[in-house]
Design a protein around this motif. Sequence first.
Motif, PDB file in Angstrom:
ATOM      1  N   ASP A  82       0.837  -1.391   0.076  1.00  0.00           N
ATOM      2  CA  ASP A  82      -0.016   0.078   0.080  1.00  0.00           C
ATOM      3  C   ASP A  82       0.858   1.375  -0.283  1.00  0.00           C
ATOM      4  O   ASP A  82       1.507   1.621   0.901  1.00  0.00           O
ATOM      5  CB  ASP A  82      -0.723  -0.087   1.350  1.00  0.00           C
ATOM      6  N   PRO A  83       0.997   1.643  -1.099  1.00  0.00           N
ATOM      7  CA  PRO A  83       1.975   2.919  -1.156  1.00  0.00           C
ATOM      8  C   PRO A  83       1.352   4.269  -0.863  1.00  0.00           C
ATOM      9  O   PRO A  83       1.405   5.413  -1.263  1.00  0.00           O
ATOM     10  CB  PRO A  83       2.164   3.207  -2.806  1.00  0.00           C
ATOM     11  N   SER A  84       0.691   4.110   0.534  1.00  0.00           N
ATOM     12  CA  SER A  84      -0.049   5.292   0.983  1.00  0.00           C
ATOM     13  C   SER A  84       0.791   6.125   1.900  1.00  0.00           C
ATOM     14  O   SER A  84       1.968   5.583   2.456  1.00  0.00           O
ATOM     15  CB  SER A  84      -1.351   4.785   1.823  1.00  0.00           C
ATOM     16  N   SER A  85       0.323   7.059   2.308  1.00  0.00           N
ATOM     17  CA  SER A  85       1.124   8.093   3.133  1.00  0.00           C
ATOM     18  C   SER A  85       1.254   7.535   4.486  1.00  0.00           C
ATOM     19  O   SER A  85       0.401   6.692   5.198  1.00  0.00           O
ATOM     20  CB  SER A  85       0.312   9.288   3.292  1.00  0.00           C
ATOM     21  N   PRO A  86       2.297   7.881   5.171  1.00  0.00           N
ATOM     22  CA  PRO A  86       2.438   7.479   6.467  1.00  0.00           C
ATOM     23  C   PRO A  86       1.545   7.967   7.646  1.00  0.00           C
ATOM     24  O   PRO A  86       1.113   7.431   8.449  1.00  0.00           O
ATOM     25  CB  PRO A  86       3.948   7.892   7.015  1.00  0.00           C
ATOM     26  N   PHE A  87       0.925   8.933   7.152  1.00  0.00           N
ATOM     27  CA  PHE A  87       0.158   9.715   8.282  1.00  0.00           C
ATOM     28  C   PHE A  87      -1.529   9.453   8.036  1.00  0.00           C
ATOM     29  O   PHE A  87      -2.398   9.912   8.963  1.00  0.00           O
ATOM     30  CB  PHE A  87       0.292  11.299   8.234  1.00  0.00           C
TER      31      PHE A  87
ATOM     32  N   GLY B 294      -1.140   7.773  -2.753  1.00  0.00           N
ATOM     33  CA  GLY B 294      -0.041   7.976  -1.654  1.00  0.00           C
ATOM     34  C   GLY B 294       0.823   9.140  -2.109  1.00  0.00           C
ATOM     35  O   GLY B 294       2.115   9.135  -1.699  1.00  0.00           O
ATOM     36  N   ILE B 295       0.534   9.980  -2.839  1.00  0.00           N
ATOM     37  CA  ILE B 295       1.508  11.004  -3.397  1.00  0.00           C
ATOM     38  C   ILE B 295       1.259  12.379  -2.791  1.00  0.00           C
ATOM     39  O   ILE B 295       1.887  13.141  -2.934  1.00  0.00           O
ATOM     40  CB  ILE B 295       1.732  10.958  -4.802  1.00  0.00           C
ATOM     41  N   LEU B 296       0.185  12.538  -2.063  1.00  0.00           N
ATOM     42  CA  LEU B 296      -0.388  13.762  -1.857  1.00  0.00           C
ATOM     43  C   LEU B 296       0.580  14.381  -0.875  1.00  0.00           C
ATOM     44  O   LEU B 296       0.817  15.725  -0.997  1.00  0.00           O
ATOM     45  CB  LEU B 296      -1.666  13.736  -0.997  1.00  0.00           C
ATOM     46  N   GLU B 297       1.479  13.711  -0.084  1.00  0.00           N
ATOM     47  CA  GLU B 297       2.308  14.242   1.254  1.00  0.00           C
ATOM     48  C   GLU B 297       3.606  15.122   0.380  1.00  0.00           C
ATOM     49  O   GLU B 297       3.939  15.746   1.070  1.00  0.00           O
ATOM     50  CB  GLU B 297       2.381  13.402   1.972  1.00  0.00           C
ATOM     51  N   ILE B 298       3.684  14.769  -0.888  1.00  0.00           N
ATOM     52  CA  ILE B 298       4.791  15.386  -1.564  1.00  0.00           C
ATOM     53  C   ILE B 298       4.329  16.592  -2.608  1.00  0.00           C
ATOM     54  O   ILE B 298       5.105  17.347  -3.303  1.00  0.00           O
ATOM     55  CB  ILE B 298       5.798  14.636  -2.396  1.00  0.00           C
ATOM     56  N   ALA B 299       3.047  16.950  -2.586  1.00  0.00           N
ATOM     57  CA  ALA B 299       2.427  17.922  -3.551  1.00  0.00           C
ATOM     58  C   ALA B 299       2.737  19.201  -2.944  1.00  0.00           C
ATOM     59  O   ALA B 299       2.384  19.344  -1.732  1.00  0.00           O
ATOM     60  CB  ALA B 299       1.101  17.731  -3.467  1.00  0.00           C
ATOM     61  N   ASP B 300       3.038  20.155  -3.792  1.00  0.00           N
ATOM     62  CA  ASP B 300       2.970  21.720  -3.363  1.00  0.00           C
ATOM     63  C   ASP B 300       1.866  22.179  -3.964  1.00  0.00           C
ATOM     64  O   ASP B 300       1.258  23.130  -3.293  1.00  0.00           O
ATOM     65  CB  ASP B 300       4.308  22.149  -3.880  1.00  0.00           C
ATOM     66  N   ILE B 301       1.394  21.715  -5.094  1.00  0.00           N
ATOM     67  CA  ILE B 301      -0.014  22.330  -5.971  1.00  0.00           C
ATOM     68  C   ILE B 301      -0.713  20.786  -6.197  1.00  0.00           C
ATOM     69  O   ILE B 301       0.100  19.990  -6.576  1.00  0.00           O
ATOM     70  CB  ILE B 301       0.487  23.008  -6.882  1.00  0.00           C
ATOM     71  N   ILE B 302      -2.102  20.807  -5.914  1.00  0.00           N
ATOM     72  CA  ILE B 302      -2.684  19.747  -6.455  1.00  0.00           C
ATOM     73  C   ILE B 302      -3.908  20.345  -7.392  1.00  0.00           C
ATOM     74  O   ILE B 302      -4.674  21.212  -7.296  1.00  0.00           O
ATOM     75  CB  ILE B 302      -3.568  19.038  -5.098  1.00  0.00           C
ATOM     76  N   VAL B 303      -3.955  19.420  -8.453  1.00  0.00           N
ATOM     77  CA  VAL B 303      -4.858  19.876  -9.691  1.00  0.00           C
ATOM     78  C   VAL B 303      -5.802  18.755  -9.878  1.00  0.00           C
ATOM     79  O   VAL B 303      -5.649  17.578 -10.033  1.00  0.00           O
ATOM     80  CB  VAL B 303      -3.760  19.999 -10.953  1.00  0.00           C
ATOM     81  N   VAL B 304      -7.076  19.269  -9.719  1.00  0.00           N
ATOM     82  CA  VAL B 304      -8.172  18.451 -10.289  1.00  0.00           C
ATOM     83  C   VAL B 304      -8.164  18.724 -11.799  1.00  0.00           C
ATOM     84  O   VAL B 304      -9.016  19.499 -11.942  1.00  0.00           O
ATOM     85  CB  VAL B 304      -9.350  18.413  -9.443  1.00  0.00           C
ATOM     86  N   ASN B 305      -7.805  17.810 -12.772  1.00  0.00           N
ATOM     87  CA  ASN B 305      -8.014  18.099 -14.094  1.00  0.00           C
ATOM     88  C   ASN B 305      -9.261  17.492 -14.547  1.00  0.00           C
ATOM     89  O   ASN B 305      -9.757  16.438 -13.855  1.00  0.00           O
ATOM     90  CB  ASN B 305      -6.560  17.533 -14.851  1.00  0.00           C
TER      91      ASN B 305
END
Lengths: 334, 334
Positions: A86-91, B184-195
């Motif tokens: 599960d490549p999910s976030s730790p938090f 699981g990539i939200l924690e590295i996002a500076d900007i999130i786009v809903v395209n």
Amino acid sequence: MKDLAVSILAGDRNAIANALSIVENDVDLGNIILDALFPHTGKAHIIGITGPPGTGKSMLVNHLAGLYRHPAEGKYPCSVGIIAIDPSSPFTGGAILGDRVRMRDLAGDNGVFIRSMASRGSLGGLAQKTYAAAQVMDAAGFDIIIIETVGAGQSEVNIIQLAQTVIVVEAPGLGDDIQVIKAGILEIADIIVVNKADLDGADNTERYLKTMLDLANKSYDHEMISSAVEPAKNPPVSPWIPPVKKTIALTGDGMEVLIQIIKEHSDYLKSSGEWNTRQRIALSRHLLESIKEELYDRWQGNISKKIWDSMVDQVCDRKISPRSAILELLKKSR
Amino acid sequence: MKDLAVSILAGDRNAIANALSIVENDVDLGNIILDALFPHTGKAHIIGITGPPGTGKSMLVNHLAGLYRHPAEGKYPCSVGIIAIDPSSPFTGGAILGDRVRMRDLAGDNGVFIRSMASRGSLGGLAQKTYAAAQVMDAAGFDIIIIETVGAGQSEVNIIQLAQTVIVVEAPGLGDDIQVIKAGILEIADIIVVNKADLDGADNTERYLKTMLDLANKSYDHEMISSAVEPAKNPPVSPWIPPVKKTIALTGDGMEVLIQIIKEHSDYLKSSGEWNTRQRIALSRHLLESIKEELYDRWQGNISKKIWDSMVDQVCDRKISPRSAILELLKKSR
């Protein structure tokens, strides 16, 4: 530690859970357990299931597990271990949430063991931990071990290639042709599933995947699973052509057929000798990756924070190039 | 080689193309070029764009590049380098196809340089090659470098973290809540786009992502980008809260706003000191990964095929454990 190994071999659920935590979190202790368990591994049929997010993989895995536990009349139920990567976030606690949702369906069945592993922020090592978890379940006597991962990048390919049977799950409407190519995991598939086959475009997706596979089979030379340090493969007389099958995991449509195909693939592997070849390749990969980690750990243990910081400073100030810093850092650790 | 570096610094397109091929395919030669270019790097704004397949990332990248080239009146056009990481199969030619599709829109513009990099079957190293390609484009004077990758696994996270600004692209209807968490990539996002914001459910997706981000910000401790060997981060007085923005890349809706937010993020990085911190972290990562590869290469060069094969045989026959084989193999290479 020896007691723990004995309990695992006896199938004690607490012991299995403890061992899985140890191999995930403590490399040194984990290695002692794995050493004790290793002679008892190599029996399970490891099935890797991967595919893009949104294809319904978790549902498919749950349904498969259910069918293995409650097969058609006259067949023997198999015990099933599930490792969900599960490549999910730790938090956000995605892994735990995932566990809970799964648990609703399969709770209370002693023949099923489910483990979620979060990929967290660690550099590499996930394939190693998955391998270790599969070894624990294998030694504990599970007949079938299902490894489920979200597939897109190289790390997923590395993880899934320890399986004997790789199932790639797609779904209709996941984007145009180029997006599907980008998934880039078709070449490691033994079985391709078009799940959510009740959605519009299922036939198109199936046809498209079959075309892609035809292209693939023409030039497929097993490049990915051979290398200078791995043994040459003897191509079997009649090679396995990955079938494309439609399923609706939600209702169970096509799931019995899928189980049958998985069985056929397992029979094929054994009669062609590929079963042993794949075990050998998985072991080779594990050895090479472990050696890479170990070499790096030994180097890191030998370098002081002061030297490291000063090198990084000089590179950031463009006083020395990264290459010079690397050579210098490798010299200092001798 | 020195001539090549001079031509790259002058922005010669053939020289850039040659250098990109070299750094992708020949580590030793590549290192010589990178050494020569390194003093001239560190100027570009590197933007990482990632997200699941089917979110329209390529379209978004093309549109962004177009806007950078033809900005609103009174603004100066930026030159744009694009590195598209394409985890496609070695045999389907996905990377080449991707190039061609892109080329239709941006062909003939000397201020744009597009490079697709296939992930192929190599174990690791992709983050290194991407870093090298970005360095070539940086030295060649491109103002903006966009790295586009299909995001799900750890390898994508590693690649994208060399960017100063990370944009995570989602789209409505890519699956239920748990699937979105799994990305699981939200924690590295500076900007999130809903395209694809014209699709049903865009508001739900936006709301959901905002909730996820709120959860994330409460416990976000920068764990992922700090480690024992990296410098401590000074949290800025007023931290950057990743905004969630809706776009329709196909029509251009929301794209001007996105460009503006990217500019604001770049201003924030510079005023807070994070610009330098992120460069330092990216360089540190690059050094550590390169050292890992180098240690492994040196070991591999010292081990004979005969010893390797015999070790693998013994492990496959369960005569020795993987751990014993690893220790033995590390000893033999000394």
